[in-house]
Design a protein around this motif. Structure first.
Motif, PDB file in Angstrom:
ATOM      1  N   ASN A  71       6.624  28.208  -0.119  1.00  0.00           N
ATOM      2  CA  ASN A  71       5.308  27.706   0.262  1.00  0.00           C
ATOM      3  C   ASN A  71       4.935  26.443  -0.504  1.00  0.00           C
ATOM      4  O   ASN A  71       4.132  25.648  -0.037  1.00  0.00           O
ATOM      5  N   GLN A  72       5.515  26.271  -1.676  1.00  0.00           N
ATOM      6  CA  GLN A  72       5.169  25.128  -2.511  1.00  0.00           C
ATOM      7  C   GLN A  72       6.070  23.920  -2.265  1.00  0.00           C
ATOM      8  O   GLN A  72       5.821  22.839  -2.799  1.00  0.00           O
ATOM      9  N   THR A  73       7.126  24.076  -1.470  1.00  0.00           N
ATOM     10  CA  THR A  73       8.041  22.976  -1.196  1.00  0.00           C
ATOM     11  C   THR A  73       7.648  22.262   0.090  1.00  0.00           C
ATOM     12  O   THR A  73       6.702  22.645   0.770  1.00  0.00           O
ATOM     13  N   LYS A  74       8.421  21.227   0.424  1.00  0.00           N
ATOM     14  CA  LYS A  74       8.189  20.489   1.665  1.00  0.00           C
ATOM     15  C   LYS A  74       8.716  21.320   2.829  1.00  0.00           C
ATOM     16  O   LYS A  74       9.741  20.996   3.436  1.00  0.00           O
ATOM     17  N   SER A  75       8.021  22.381   3.142  1.00  0.00           N
ATOM     18  CA  SER A  75       8.526  23.365   4.092  1.00  0.00           C
ATOM     19  C   SER A  75       7.897  23.200   5.467  1.00  0.00           C
ATOM     20  O   SER A  75       6.698  22.942   5.594  1.00  0.00           O
ATOM     21  N   GLU A  76       8.715  23.370   6.508  1.00  0.00           N
ATOM     22  CA  GLU A  76       8.218  23.369   7.873  1.00  0.00           C
ATOM     23  C   GLU A  76       7.869  24.765   8.349  1.00  0.00           C
ATOM     24  O   GLU A  76       7.388  24.944   9.462  1.00  0.00           O
ATOM     25  N   ILE A  77       8.105  25.777   7.524  1.00  0.00           N
ATOM     26  CA  ILE A  77       7.876  27.162   7.920  1.00  0.00           C
ATOM     27  C   ILE A  77       6.392  27.420   8.146  1.00  0.00           C
ATOM     28  O   ILE A  77       5.547  27.083   7.318  1.00  0.00           O
ATOM     29  N   SER A  78       6.064  28.070   9.278  1.00  0.00           N
ATOM     30  CA  SER A  78       4.660  28.313   9.606  1.00  0.00           C
ATOM     31  C   SER A  78       4.316  29.796   9.743  1.00  0.00           C
ATOM     32  O   SER A  78       3.143  30.137   9.859  1.00  0.00           O
ATOM     33  N   TRP A  79       5.334  30.687   9.731  1.00  0.00           N
ATOM     34  CA  TRP A  79       5.022  32.107   9.874  1.00  0.00           C
ATOM     35  C   TRP A  79       6.117  32.936   9.211  1.00  0.00           C
ATOM     36  O   TRP A  79       7.200  32.450   8.921  1.00  0.00           O
ATOM     37  N   GLN A  80       5.786  34.195   8.943  1.00  0.00           N
ATOM     38  CA  GLN A  80       6.711  35.096   8.260  1.00  0.00           C
ATOM     39  C   GLN A  80       6.465  36.533   8.724  1.00  0.00           C
ATOM     40  O   GLN A  80       5.392  36.871   9.212  1.00  0.00           O
ATOM     41  N   TYR A  81       7.472  37.372   8.533  1.00  0.00           N
ATOM     42  CA  TYR A  81       7.290  38.806   8.739  1.00  0.00           C
ATOM     43  C   TYR A  81       8.240  39.548   7.823  1.00  0.00           C
ATOM     44  O   TYR A  81       9.224  38.988   7.331  1.00  0.00           O
ATOM     45  N   ASP A  82       7.941  40.836   7.584  1.00  0.00           N
ATOM     46  CA  ASP A  82       8.776  41.632   6.674  1.00  0.00           C
ATOM     47  C   ASP A  82       9.071  43.021   7.235  1.00  0.00           C
ATOM     48  O   ASP A  82       9.330  43.950   6.491  1.00  0.00           O
ATOM     49  N   TRP A  83       9.004  43.159   8.562  1.00  0.00           N
ATOM     50  CA  TRP A  83       9.310  44.415   9.253  1.00  0.00           C
ATOM     51  C   TRP A  83       8.264  45.505   8.998  1.00  0.00           C
ATOM     52  O   TRP A  83       8.502  46.672   9.250  1.00  0.00           O
ATOM     53  N   GLY A  84       7.084  45.154   8.537  1.00  0.00           N
ATOM     54  CA  GLY A  84       6.028  46.132   8.269  1.00  0.00           C
ATOM     55  C   GLY A  84       4.713  45.700   8.874  1.00  0.00           C
ATOM     56  O   GLY A  84       4.594  44.587   9.413  1.00  0.00           O
ATOM     57  N   ILE A  85       3.710  46.585   8.798  1.00  0.00           N
ATOM     58  CA  ILE A  85       2.406  46.232   9.368  1.00  0.00           C
ATOM     59  C   ILE A  85       1.427  45.717   8.324  1.00  0.00           C
ATOM     60  O   ILE A  85       0.385  45.160   8.673  1.00  0.00           O
ATOM     61  N   TYR A  86       1.743  45.901   7.046  1.00  0.00           N
ATOM     62  CA  TYR A  86       0.902  45.362   5.968  1.00  0.00           C
ATOM     63  C   TYR A  86       1.751  44.486   5.059  1.00  0.00           C
ATOM     64  O   TYR A  86       2.816  44.919   4.604  1.00  0.00           O
ATOM     65  N   PRO A  87       1.305  43.279   4.738  1.00  0.00           N
ATOM     66  CA  PRO A  87       2.086  42.437   3.837  1.00  0.00           C
ATOM     67  C   PRO A  87       1.886  42.858   2.385  1.00  0.00           C
ATOM     68  O   PRO A  87       0.817  43.328   2.002  1.00  0.00           O
ATOM     69  N   ALA A  88       2.932  42.683   1.582  1.00  0.00           N
ATOM     70  CA  ALA A  88       2.755  42.806   0.147  1.00  0.00           C
ATOM     71  C   ALA A  88       1.767  41.728  -0.309  1.00  0.00           C
ATOM     72  O   ALA A  88       1.660  40.674   0.336  1.00  0.00           O
ATOM     73  N   PRO A  89       1.026  41.965  -1.404  1.00  0.00           N
ATOM     74  CA  PRO A  89       0.021  40.983  -1.833  1.00  0.00           C
ATOM     75  C   PRO A  89       0.557  39.562  -1.960  1.00  0.00           C
ATOM     76  O   PRO A  89      -0.098  38.598  -1.552  1.00  0.00           O
ATOM     77  N   PHE A  90       1.750  39.403  -2.506  1.00  0.00           N
ATOM     78  CA  PHE A  90       2.268  38.042  -2.691  1.00  0.00           C
ATOM     79  C   PHE A  90       2.600  37.378  -1.364  1.00  0.00           C
ATOM     80  O   PHE A  90       2.565  36.154  -1.253  1.00  0.00           O
ATOM     81  N   LEU A  91       2.913  38.175  -0.332  1.00  0.00           N
ATOM     82  CA  LEU A  91       3.120  37.598   0.993  1.00  0.00           C
ATOM     83  C   LEU A  91       1.788  37.181   1.606  1.00  0.00           C
ATOM     84  O   LEU A  91       1.676  36.120   2.214  1.00  0.00           O
ATOM     85  N   ALA A  92       0.780  38.030   1.433  1.00  0.00           N
ATOM     86  CA  ALA A  92      -0.538  37.726   1.981  1.00  0.00           C
ATOM     87  C   ALA A  92      -1.140  36.479   1.334  1.00  0.00           C
ATOM     88  O   ALA A  92      -1.903  35.745   1.965  1.00  0.00           O
ATOM     89  N   GLU A  93      -0.786  36.237   0.089  1.00  0.00           N
ATOM     90  CA  GLU A  93      -1.340  35.103  -0.653  1.00  0.00           C
ATOM     91  C   GLU A  93      -0.486  33.842  -0.540  1.00  0.00           C
ATOM     92  O   GLU A  93      -0.805  32.825  -1.151  1.00  0.00           O
ATOM     93  N   SER A  94       0.573  33.894   0.224  1.00  0.00           N
ATOM     94  CA  SER A  94       1.520  32.780   0.265  1.00  0.00           C
ATOM     95  C   SER A  94       1.002  31.578   1.051  1.00  0.00           C
ATOM     96  O   SER A  94       1.539  30.482   0.931  1.00  0.00           O
ATOM     97  N   GLY A  95      -0.008  31.803   1.889  1.00  0.00           N
ATOM     98  CA  GLY A  95      -0.501  30.725   2.726  1.00  0.00           C
ATOM     99  C   GLY A  95       0.259  30.567   4.021  1.00  0.00           C
ATOM    100  O   GLY A  95      -0.019  29.663   4.816  1.00  0.00           O
ATOM    101  N   ILE A  96       1.241  31.431   4.265  1.00  0.00           N
ATOM    102  CA  ILE A  96       2.036  31.399   5.488  1.00  0.00           C
ATOM    103  C   ILE A  96       1.590  32.551   6.389  1.00  0.00           C
ATOM    104  O   ILE A  96       1.414  33.671   5.913  1.00  0.00           O
ATOM    105  N   GLU A  97       1.365  32.295   7.664  1.00  0.00           N
ATOM    106  CA  GLU A  97       0.912  33.339   8.582  1.00  0.00           C
ATOM    107  C   GLU A  97       1.833  34.555   8.534  1.00  0.00           C
ATOM    108  O   GLU A  97       3.053  34.434   8.647  1.00  0.00           O
ATOM    109  N   TYR A  98       1.243  35.732   8.391  1.00  0.00           N
ATOM    110  CA  TYR A  98       1.987  36.984   8.387  1.00  0.00           C
ATOM    111  C   TYR A  98       1.844  37.651   9.753  1.00  0.00           C
ATOM    112  O   TYR A  98       0.731  37.817  10.257  1.00  0.00           O
ATOM    113  N   VAL A  99       2.985  38.042  10.352  1.00  0.00           N
ATOM    114  CA  VAL A  99       2.985  38.716  11.652  1.00  0.00           C
ATOM    115  C   VAL A  99       3.405  40.167  11.438  1.00  0.00           C
ATOM    116  O   VAL A  99       4.539  40.425  11.030  1.00  0.00           O
ATOM    117  N   PRO A 100       2.527  41.128  11.697  1.00  0.00           N
ATOM    118  CA  PRO A 100       2.876  42.545  11.521  1.00  0.00           C
ATOM    119  C   PRO A 100       3.923  43.013  12.538  1.00  0.00           C
ATOM    120  O   PRO A 100       4.018  42.479  13.644  1.00  0.00           O
TER     121      PRO A 100
END
Length: 248
Positions: A43-72
């Motif tokens: 999230n802190q690099t020159k990243s083109e990434i706009s979304w993420q998922y981790d195979w679950g319905i609730y993100p871990a806190p560090f995922l939720a705070e990453s600034g990248i859209e979380y898809v359940p």
């Protein structure tokens, strides 16, 4: 000391961008069991990434705070009664459904039972404006037949897009599979939520990744994609996104 250095096989194309522009299609699959610093670094690099998922319905806190859209994702039948609350609490706009239900080592759900679960727990979410992704079958021999049986059993289901998985060697098989799923199931839009070239040759894998990202960026019916995966190398794999580099 040992430093963790992100090494994208695609280097400038998949992750880094001199313009810092986000690409709405490009995502990462990132299990919450992975090192927290890895996703924070992304999230802190020159990243083109706009979304993420981790195979679950609730993100871990560090995922939720990453600034990248979380898809359940509703991985399997377990805990599906909590899905509505999870989606509402996160104000999520997209949902990924059952993970490889055709495979006995993954969610392993009968297509008729999956249709019942869908109508009871997933279909009602549509009224909240959520876009619903169908079950993500494997690209093995059981995948498309399972999806055909599910569509027959769930003719009243609203399926806005179809997530697909693919593993193999070379772009031709990947392209053929994408087009097959797209055309066979009503020309619905597609999310490629897991894909990788399984060659052990890093040059071949990099070439595959460069070609496929460019190709998918040019297809309007491919809405999103996530390489498998944003992990550190293991078992000699050439498709992981992180490596360990020693520095003194």
């Amino acid at each position: 000391m040992v430093l963790l250095v992100p090494l994208s096989l695609c280097l400038s194309l998949l992750f880094a961008s001199a313009s810092f522009a986000k690409n709405a299609k490009r995502g990462v699959s990132f299990p919450s069991s992975n090192n927290q610093a890895d996703i924070q670094n992304l999230n802190q690099t020159k990243s083109e990434i706009s979304w993420q998922y981790d195979w679950g319905i609730y993100p871990a806190p560090f995922l939720a705070e990453s600034g990248i859209e979380y898809v359940p994702m509703q991985w399997g039948a377990g805990g599906i009664e909590n899905l509505s609350n999870a989606m509402a609490s996160q104000q999520s706009k997209h949902l990924l459904a059952f993970n490889e239900p055709d495979f006995d080592q993954q969610s392993n759900i009968d297509p008729n039972f999956a249709a019942q679960l869908w109508m009871q727990y997933i279909e009602p979410l549509k009224s909240s404006g959520i876009k619903l992704g169908g079950p993500a079958v494997s690209s093995g021999a059981t995948g498309v037949p399972w999806l055909q049986a599910f569509f027959s059993a769930c003719s009243n289901c609203t399926i806005d897009f179809i997530p697909i998985h693919w593993y193999g060697v070379g772009v031709e098989g990947f392209y053929d599979y994408m087009w097959q799923v797209h055309s066979q199931f009503g020309n619905r839009t597609v999310w490629v939520t897991e894909y990788a070239d399984t060659s052990l040759n890093e040059t071949d894998v990099e070439s595959f990744l460069n070609q496929t990202t460019t190709y998918m960026d040019g297809l309007d019916w491919v809405e999103r994609y996530a390489w498998f995966g944003y992990f550190r190398p293991e078992n000699g794999s050439a498709y992981s996104k992180f490596d360990l580099t020693s520095s003194s």
